[in-house]
Design a protein around this motif. Sequence first.
Motif, PDB file in Angstrom:
ATOM      1  N   ALA A  42      69.269  63.936  11.870  1.00  0.00           N
ATOM      2  CA  ALA A  42      68.343  64.093  11.195  1.00  0.00           C
ATOM      3  C   ALA A  42      67.056  64.995  11.785  1.00  0.00           C
ATOM      4  O   ALA A  42      66.605  65.758  10.948  1.00  0.00           O
ATOM      5  CB  ALA A  42      67.615  62.645  11.063  1.00  0.00           C
ATOM      6  N   VAL A  43      66.978  65.002  12.885  1.00  0.00           N
ATOM      7  CA  VAL A  43      66.331  65.852  13.488  1.00  0.00           C
ATOM      8  C   VAL A  43      66.513  67.384  13.468  1.00  0.00           C
ATOM      9  O   VAL A  43      65.803  68.103  13.158  1.00  0.00           O
ATOM     10  CB  VAL A  43      66.191  65.561  15.195  1.00  0.00           C
ATOM     11  CG1 VAL A  43      65.116  66.671  15.878  1.00  0.00           C
ATOM     12  CG2 VAL A  43      65.371  64.274  15.376  1.00  0.00           C
ATOM     13  N   THR A  44      67.903  67.613  13.854  1.00  0.00           N
ATOM     14  CA  THR A  44      68.394  68.893  13.554  1.00  0.00           C
ATOM     15  C   THR A  44      68.156  69.464  12.151  1.00  0.00           C
ATOM     16  O   THR A  44      67.630  70.449  11.623  1.00  0.00           O
ATOM     17  CB  THR A  44      69.847  68.976  13.812  1.00  0.00           C
ATOM     18  OG1 THR A  44      70.060  68.485  15.123  1.00  0.00           O
ATOM     19  CG2 THR A  44      70.517  70.270  13.580  1.00  0.00           C
ATOM     20  N   PHE A  45      68.461  68.705  10.915  1.00  0.00           N
ATOM     21  CA  PHE A  45      68.287  69.067   9.758  1.00  0.00           C
ATOM     22  C   PHE A  45      66.921  69.217   9.342  1.00  0.00           C
ATOM     23  O   PHE A  45      66.477  70.368   8.717  1.00  0.00           O
ATOM     24  CB  PHE A  45      68.632  67.629   8.667  1.00  0.00           C
ATOM     25  CG  PHE A  45      68.248  67.982   7.237  1.00  0.00           C
ATOM     26  CD1 PHE A  45      68.900  68.792   6.487  1.00  0.00           C
ATOM     27  CD2 PHE A  45      67.209  67.269   6.877  1.00  0.00           C
ATOM     28  CE1 PHE A  45      68.502  69.086   5.149  1.00  0.00           C
ATOM     29  CE2 PHE A  45      66.841  67.278   5.629  1.00  0.00           C
ATOM     30  CZ  PHE A  45      67.267  68.087   4.618  1.00  0.00           C
ATOM     31  N   LEU A  46      65.812  68.573   9.993  1.00  0.00           N
ATOM     32  CA  LEU A  46      64.444  68.687   9.535  1.00  0.00           C
ATOM     33  C   LEU A  46      63.856  69.994  10.309  1.00  0.00           C
ATOM     34  O   LEU A  46      63.099  70.680   9.850  1.00  0.00           O
ATOM     35  CB  LEU A  46      63.571  67.533  10.068  1.00  0.00           C
ATOM     36  CG  LEU A  46      63.710  66.265   9.005  1.00  0.00           C
ATOM     37  CD1 LEU A  46      63.131  64.873   9.891  1.00  0.00           C
ATOM     38  CD2 LEU A  46      63.334  66.704   7.807  1.00  0.00           C
ATOM     39  N   LEU A  48      65.944  72.531  10.877  1.00  0.00           N
ATOM     40  CA  LEU A  48      66.398  73.543  10.101  1.00  0.00           C
ATOM     41  C   LEU A  48      65.548  73.762   8.864  1.00  0.00           C
ATOM     42  O   LEU A  48      65.310  75.035   8.306  1.00  0.00           O
ATOM     43  CB  LEU A  48      67.716  73.579   9.811  1.00  0.00           C
ATOM     44  CG  LEU A  48      68.741  73.706  11.137  1.00  0.00           C
ATOM     45  CD1 LEU A  48      69.847  73.453  10.783  1.00  0.00           C
ATOM     46  CD2 LEU A  48      68.572  75.129  11.373  1.00  0.00           C
ATOM     47  N   LEU A  49      65.251  72.693   7.962  1.00  0.00           N
ATOM     48  CA  LEU A  49      64.801  72.748   6.882  1.00  0.00           C
ATOM     49  C   LEU A  49      63.052  73.271   7.086  1.00  0.00           C
ATOM     50  O   LEU A  49      62.666  74.189   6.400  1.00  0.00           O
ATOM     51  CB  LEU A  49      64.333  71.305   6.380  1.00  0.00           C
ATOM     52  CG  LEU A  49      63.647  71.524   5.055  1.00  0.00           C
ATOM     53  CD1 LEU A  49      64.518  71.752   3.846  1.00  0.00           C
ATOM     54  CD2 LEU A  49      63.314  69.812   4.645  1.00  0.00           C
ATOM     55  N   LEU A  50      62.401  72.993   7.985  1.00  0.00           N
ATOM     56  CA  LEU A  50      60.965  73.704   8.640  1.00  0.00           C
ATOM     57  C   LEU A  50      61.086  75.100   8.679  1.00  0.00           C
ATOM     58  O   LEU A  50      60.120  75.514   8.402  1.00  0.00           O
ATOM     59  CB  LEU A  50      60.443  72.724   9.489  1.00  0.00           C
ATOM     60  CG  LEU A  50      60.146  71.506   9.151  1.00  0.00           C
ATOM     61  CD1 LEU A  50      59.409  70.473  10.186  1.00  0.00           C
ATOM     62  CD2 LEU A  50      59.047  71.235   8.131  1.00  0.00           C
ATOM     63  N   GLU A  51      62.193  75.517   9.333  1.00  0.00           N
ATOM     64  CA  GLU A  51      62.399  76.927   9.770  1.00  0.00           C
ATOM     65  C   GLU A  51      62.460  77.731   8.435  1.00  0.00           C
ATOM     66  O   GLU A  51      62.098  78.891   8.366  1.00  0.00           O
ATOM     67  CB  GLU A  51      63.524  77.061  10.487  1.00  0.00           C
ATOM     68  CG  GLU A  51      63.418  76.729  11.945  1.00  0.00           C
ATOM     69  CD  GLU A  51      64.870  76.782  12.817  1.00  0.00           C
ATOM     70  OE1 GLU A  51      65.583  77.487  12.216  1.00  0.00           O
ATOM     71  OE2 GLU A  51      64.688  76.440  13.795  1.00  0.00           O
ATOM     72  N   ARG A  52      63.089  77.228   7.454  1.00  0.00           N
ATOM     73  CA  ARG A  52      63.323  78.090   5.984  1.00  0.00           C
ATOM     74  C   ARG A  52      62.525  77.637   5.196  1.00  0.00           C
ATOM     75  O   ARG A  52      62.528  77.943   4.006  1.00  0.00           O
ATOM     76  CB  ARG A  52      64.767  77.570   5.674  1.00  0.00           C
ATOM     77  CG  ARG A  52      65.785  77.997   6.818  1.00  0.00           C
ATOM     78  CD  ARG A  52      67.251  77.251   6.484  1.00  0.00           C
ATOM     79  NE  ARG A  52      68.479  77.899   7.143  1.00  0.00           N
ATOM     80  CZ  ARG A  52      68.456  77.836   8.111  1.00  0.00           C
ATOM     81  NH1 ARG A  52      67.959  77.122   9.031  1.00  0.00           N
ATOM     82  NH2 ARG A  52      69.617  78.267   8.953  1.00  0.00           N
ATOM     83  N   THR A  53      61.287  76.894   5.266  1.00  0.00           N
ATOM     84  CA  THR A  53      60.167  76.597   4.345  1.00  0.00           C
ATOM     85  C   THR A  53      58.862  77.051   4.721  1.00  0.00           C
ATOM     86  O   THR A  53      58.573  77.078   5.808  1.00  0.00           O
ATOM     87  CB  THR A  53      60.440  75.253   3.749  1.00  0.00           C
ATOM     88  OG1 THR A  53      59.731  74.370   4.976  1.00  0.00           O
ATOM     89  CG2 THR A  53      61.587  74.758   3.274  1.00  0.00           C
ATOM     90  N   LEU A  80      59.696  72.062  -2.186  1.00  0.00           N
ATOM     91  CA  LEU A  80      59.668  73.015  -0.960  1.00  0.00           C
ATOM     92  C   LEU A  80      59.390  74.384  -1.545  1.00  0.00           C
ATOM     93  O   LEU A  80      59.942  74.922  -2.571  1.00  0.00           O
ATOM     94  CB  LEU A  80      61.132  73.005  -0.540  1.00  0.00           C
ATOM     95  CG  LEU A  80      61.624  71.525  -0.006  1.00  0.00           C
ATOM     96  CD1 LEU A  80      62.744  71.795   0.519  1.00  0.00           C
ATOM     97  CD2 LEU A  80      60.564  70.988   1.074  1.00  0.00           C
ATOM     98  N   THR A  81      58.651  75.101  -0.689  1.00  0.00           N
ATOM     99  CA  THR A  81      58.365  76.581  -0.893  1.00  0.00           C
ATOM    100  C   THR A  81      59.004  77.305  -0.037  1.00  0.00           C
ATOM    101  O   THR A  81      58.844  77.218   1.170  1.00  0.00           O
ATOM    102  CB  THR A  81      56.924  76.910  -0.877  1.00  0.00           C
ATOM    103  OG1 THR A  81      56.039  76.047  -1.561  1.00  0.00           O
ATOM    104  CG2 THR A  81      56.655  78.361  -1.031  1.00  0.00           C
ATOM    105  N   PRO A  82      59.988  78.207  -0.306  1.00  0.00           N
ATOM    106  CA  PRO A  82      61.010  78.750   0.553  1.00  0.00           C
ATOM    107  C   PRO A  82      60.168  79.839   1.282  1.00  0.00           C
ATOM    108  O   PRO A  82      59.411  80.350   0.705  1.00  0.00           O
ATOM    109  CB  PRO A  82      62.036  79.626  -0.233  1.00  0.00           C
ATOM    110  CG  PRO A  82      61.735  79.076  -1.836  1.00  0.00           C
ATOM    111  CD  PRO A  82      60.522  78.111  -1.702  1.00  0.00           C
ATOM    112  N   ARG A  83      60.883  80.088   2.549  1.00  0.00           N
ATOM    113  CA  ARG A  83      60.093  81.019   3.508  1.00  0.00           C
ATOM    114  C   ARG A  83      60.514  82.391   2.945  1.00  0.00           C
ATOM    115  O   ARG A  83      61.671  82.538   2.516  1.00  0.00           O
ATOM    116  CB  ARG A  83      60.364  80.852   5.045  1.00  0.00           C
ATOM    117  CG  ARG A  83      59.758  81.823   5.801  1.00  0.00           C
ATOM    118  CD  ARG A  83      60.102  81.483   7.353  1.00  0.00           C
ATOM    119  NE  ARG A  83      59.710  80.173   7.683  1.00  0.00           N
ATOM    120  CZ  ARG A  83      58.621  79.782   8.026  1.00  0.00           C
ATOM    121  NH1 ARG A  83      57.470  80.747   8.090  1.00  0.00           N
ATOM    122  NH2 ARG A  83      58.198  78.498   8.355  1.00  0.00           N
TER     123      ARG A  83
END
Length: 85
Positions: A42-46, A48-53, A80-83
């Motif tokens: 879960a931490v890894t997913f979040l 990566l998600l935050l890095e890409r948004t 989500l707004t993509p980076r």
Amino acid sequence: NRDPRRWDDPGRFSIERAPDGHLAFGGGIHFCVGAPLVRLEAVTFLRLLLERTEGMEPAGERVRVQSPTFRGIARLPLRLTPRRV
């Protein structure tokens, strides 16, 4: 089902053994060994998600878990707004 205080021959697998009073996945020595793995995933997913948004905002109503035992959210729609690369 391997507690010698509760079961005759606890080391023998028996499909007929009734698992009444089963405590696995709860706490202490019976705590689920997969729980730390799920937390790490879960931490890894979040991360990566935050890095890409660039951002996120609510996209609907939050639904809480209806349980006297657990607190949490059953549903949390997000937009989500993509980076931009």
